[in-house]
Motif scaffolding. Structure first.
Motif, short mmCIF file in Angstrom:
data_model
loop_
_atom_site.label_atom_id
_atom_site.label_comp_id
_atom_site.label_asym_id
_atom_site.label_seq_id
_atom_site.Cartn_x
_atom_site.Cartn_y
_atom_site.Cartn_z
N SER A 168 2.61 6.35 -7.06
CA SER A 168 1.57 7.23 -7.61
C SER A 168 1.96 8.69 -7.48
CB SER A 168 0.24 6.99 -6.90
OG SER A 168 -0.20 5.65 -7.08
N ALA A 169 2.78 8.99 -6.46
CA ALA A 169 3.22 10.38 -6.25
C ALA A 169 4.38 10.75 -7.17
CB ALA A 169 3.64 10.58 -4.81
N GLY A 170 4.87 9.79 -7.96
CA GLY A 170 5.92 10.09 -8.94
C GLY A 170 7.29 9.60 -8.57
N TYR A 171 7.44 8.88 -7.45
CA TYR A 171 8.75 8.35 -7.07
C TYR A 171 9.12 7.17 -7.95
CZ TYR A 171 8.57 11.10 -2.73
OH TYR A 171 8.51 12.12 -1.82
N SER A 172 10.41 6.99 -8.18
CA SER A 172 10.89 5.77 -8.81
C SER A 172 10.79 4.63 -7.81
CB SER A 172 12.34 5.93 -9.26
OG SER A 172 13.19 6.09 -8.14
N LEU A 173 10.93 3.40 -8.26
CA LEU A 173 10.81 2.25 -7.36
C LEU A 173 11.86 2.31 -6.27
CD1 LEU A 173 9.48 -0.42 -6.64
CD2 LEU A 173 11.00 -1.56 -8.27
N GLU A 174 13.07 2.70 -6.62
CA GLU A 174 14.16 2.78 -5.64
C GLU A 174 13.86 3.82 -4.56
OE1 GLU A 174 14.49 2.61 -8.84
OE2 GLU A 174 15.69 0.80 -9.21
N GLN A 219 6.85 -14.05 -3.05
CA GLN A 219 7.64 -14.58 -4.16
C GLN A 219 7.02 -14.19 -5.50
OE1 GLN A 219 7.69 -18.74 -3.26
NE2 GLN A 219 9.25 -18.55 -1.67
N ASN A 220 5.70 -14.35 -5.61
CA ASN A 220 5.03 -14.01 -6.86
C ASN A 220 5.12 -12.51 -7.14
OD1 ASN A 220 4.31 -16.69 -7.18
ND2 ASN A 220 2.28 -16.42 -6.30
N PHE A 221 4.89 -11.71 -6.11
CA PHE A 221 4.95 -10.27 -6.30
C PHE A 221 6.34 -9.83 -6.73
CE2 PHE A 221 6.11 -6.14 -4.52
CZ PHE A 221 5.23 -5.33 -5.20
N SER A 222 7.37 -10.42 -6.11
CA SER A 222 8.74 -10.05 -6.47
C SER A 222 9.00 -10.32 -7.94
CB SER A 222 9.72 -10.83 -5.59
OG SER A 222 9.52 -10.53 -4.23
N GLN A 223 8.58 -11.49 -8.41
CA GLN A 223 8.80 -11.83 -9.82
C GLN A 223 8.00 -10.91 -10.75
OE1 GLN A 223 11.09 -13.98 -10.97
NE2 GLN A 223 11.68 -14.21 -8.82
N ILE A 224 6.75 -10.63 -10.37
CA ILE A 224 5.92 -9.75 -11.20
C ILE A 224 6.51 -8.35 -11.28
CG2 ILE A 224 3.67 -8.61 -11.34
CD1 ILE A 224 2.44 -11.14 -10.16
N LEU A 225 6.95 -7.84 -10.14
CA LEU A 225 7.50 -6.50 -10.09
C LEU A 225 8.80 -6.40 -10.89
CD1 LEU A 225 6.58 -3.86 -8.81
CD2 LEU A 225 8.12 -4.32 -6.90
N ARG A 240 1.73 1.25 -11.02
CA ARG A 240 0.58 1.59 -10.19
C ARG A 240 -0.53 0.54 -10.33
NH1 ARG A 240 -2.78 7.32 -10.48
NH2 ARG A 240 -4.28 6.82 -8.84
N ARG A 241 -0.80 0.13 -11.55
CA ARG A 241 -1.85 -0.86 -11.78
C ARG A 241 -1.47 -2.21 -11.20
NH1 ARG A 241 -2.61 -4.71 -15.41
NH2 ARG A 241 -0.79 -4.06 -16.61
N ILE A 242 -0.20 -2.59 -11.34
CA ILE A 242 0.26 -3.88 -10.81
C ILE A 242 0.14 -3.91 -9.29
CG2 ILE A 242 2.30 -5.34 -10.50
CD1 ILE A 242 3.16 -4.49 -13.30
N LEU A 243 0.53 -2.82 -8.62
CA LEU A 243 0.42 -2.75 -7.16
C LEU A 243 -1.05 -2.82 -6.73
CD1 LEU A 243 3.10 -0.05 -6.31
CD2 LEU A 243 3.18 -2.47 -5.74
N GLN A 244 -1.92 -2.14 -7.44
CA GLN A 244 -3.33 -2.17 -7.10
C GLN A 244 -3.89 -3.59 -7.20
OE1 GLN A 244 -4.91 0.73 -9.85
NE2 GLN A 244 -4.84 2.38 -8.33
N GLU A 245 -3.51 -4.32 -8.25
CA GLU A 245 -4.00 -5.68 -8.42
C GLU A 245 -3.46 -6.60 -7.32
OE1 GLU A 245 -2.91 -6.82 -12.35
OE2 GLU A 245 -4.45 -5.58 -13.33
N SER A 269 0.83 -1.21 0.00
CA SER A 269 0.00 0.00 0.00
C SER A 269 0.87 1.26 0.00
CB SER A 269 -0.93 0.00 1.21
OG SER A 269 -1.79 -1.12 1.19
N ALA A 270 1.93 1.25 0.83
CA ALA A 270 2.83 2.40 0.89
C ALA A 270 3.59 2.57 -0.42
CB ALA A 270 3.80 2.24 2.06
N LEU A 271 3.99 1.46 -1.02
CA LEU A 271 4.68 1.53 -2.30
C LEU A 271 3.77 2.13 -3.38
CD1 LEU A 271 6.72 -1.79 -2.73
CD2 LEU A 271 7.61 0.55 -2.88
N GLN A 272 2.52 1.71 -3.36
CA GLN A 272 1.56 2.22 -4.34
C GLN A 272 1.41 3.73 -4.21
OE1 GLN A 272 -2.47 1.10 -3.68
NE2 GLN A 272 -3.09 1.42 -5.80
#
Length: 266
Positions: free
Chosen positions: A101-107, A161-167, A178-183, A94-97
């Motif tokens: 969404s606020a424009g931060y890179s993943l890192e 594990q699944n989320f890590s691979q998807i991300l 954003r869409r991937i995190l929401q799902e 949730s925090a990552l999303q």
């Protein structure tokens, strides 16, 4: 920075020479847990010996029961740990999303997520420490792919594990973060709702099972205190030992059966 007892290898600003994290595995227990479980097992053997045999030698024959108890407690503790980590990971998503969404890179979103988790779980939260470790490793040039793979493999939790691979794949292919995190969050929330409903339905059954498990031992203790001569014929002779051993076996079988009836994996 203060070291935490269950991850002695944690050094915040140390340059990494590999992708190993301070948490070797969430599927292993520290020495303190083993000492605690061993003490509980010894106390259990003492109680059972007093109720069923009242012989010092019988304590030695109950040691296999102590080993089974330690194994069950380990399994239970690891399950609680994985469930706690799973809940914290959901909040991390949730925090990552929000950060992405606020424009931060993943890192950069990982750093913001760590701050949000720290406000919820404190500095000693498992996922707080994981994200802090990721933050430090990213500063030293370790790729986010390796860090996410490490977290997924060590956690032993399929969702992580699944989320890590998807991300990782989404990042490589330029997917919509954003869409991937929401799902992912929606899927985890759905599982959590189902789990809560089942736990609510089984709560009263678990309480009944605990009471029924203690009741036979309480009856024996009551009879020992109120009418010691009534049970004295069952102690100190081969026939009595055989009868009490049979009763103990039936009790342990019924206890395990009851535990399985109220245990449902989601």
């Amino acid at each position: 920075m203060k070291k935490f007892s269950f991850h002695p290898m944690f050094q915040p600003k140390r340059a990494p020479d590999s992708v190993k994290t301070p948490f070797c595995s969430y599927q292993k227990l520290s020495r303190l847990y083993w000492i605690r479980f061993t003490g509980e097992a010894c106390l259990l053997c003492i109680v059972i010996n007093h109720l069923f045999y009242q012989k010092a030698l019988a304590f030695l024959f109950l040691l296999p029961l102590a080993a089974c108890y330690i194994f069950q407690r380990k399994k239970q503790e690891l399950k609680h740990r994985k469930n706690r980590l799973w809940l914290q990971f959901r909040d991390a998503l949730s925090a990552l999303q929000v950060s992405i969404s606020a424009g931060y890179s993943l890192e950069n979103a990982i750093k913001e997520t760590r701050k949000d988790l720290e406000r919820i779980y404190g500095k000693k939260g498992e996922m707080v420490l994981e994200f802090y470790y990721m933050e430090i490793q990213l500063e030293h040039g370790v790729s986010i792919d390796k860090l996410l793979n490490s977290l997924g493999s060590r956690s032993g939790i399929e969702d992580i594990q699944n989320f890590s691979q998807i991300l990782i794949q989404s990042k490589k292919m330029g997917g919509n973060m954003r869409r991937i995190l929401q799902e992912c969050i929606a899927s985890m929330e759905e599982q959590m709702d189902v789990k809560k409903e089942i736990q609510a339905m089984l709560a009263s059954r678990r309480l009944e099972q605990r009471i029924m498990s203690i009741l036979p031992l309480g009856i024996i203790l009551y009879m020992q205190l109120s009418s010691p001569s009534f049970l004295s014929v069952l102690y100190g002779n081969p026939v009595g030992i055989g009868i009490m051993t049979l009763c103990l076996g039936i009790y342990l079988f019924a206890y395990q059966w009851g535990e399985r009836l109220v245990e449902i994996e989601i």
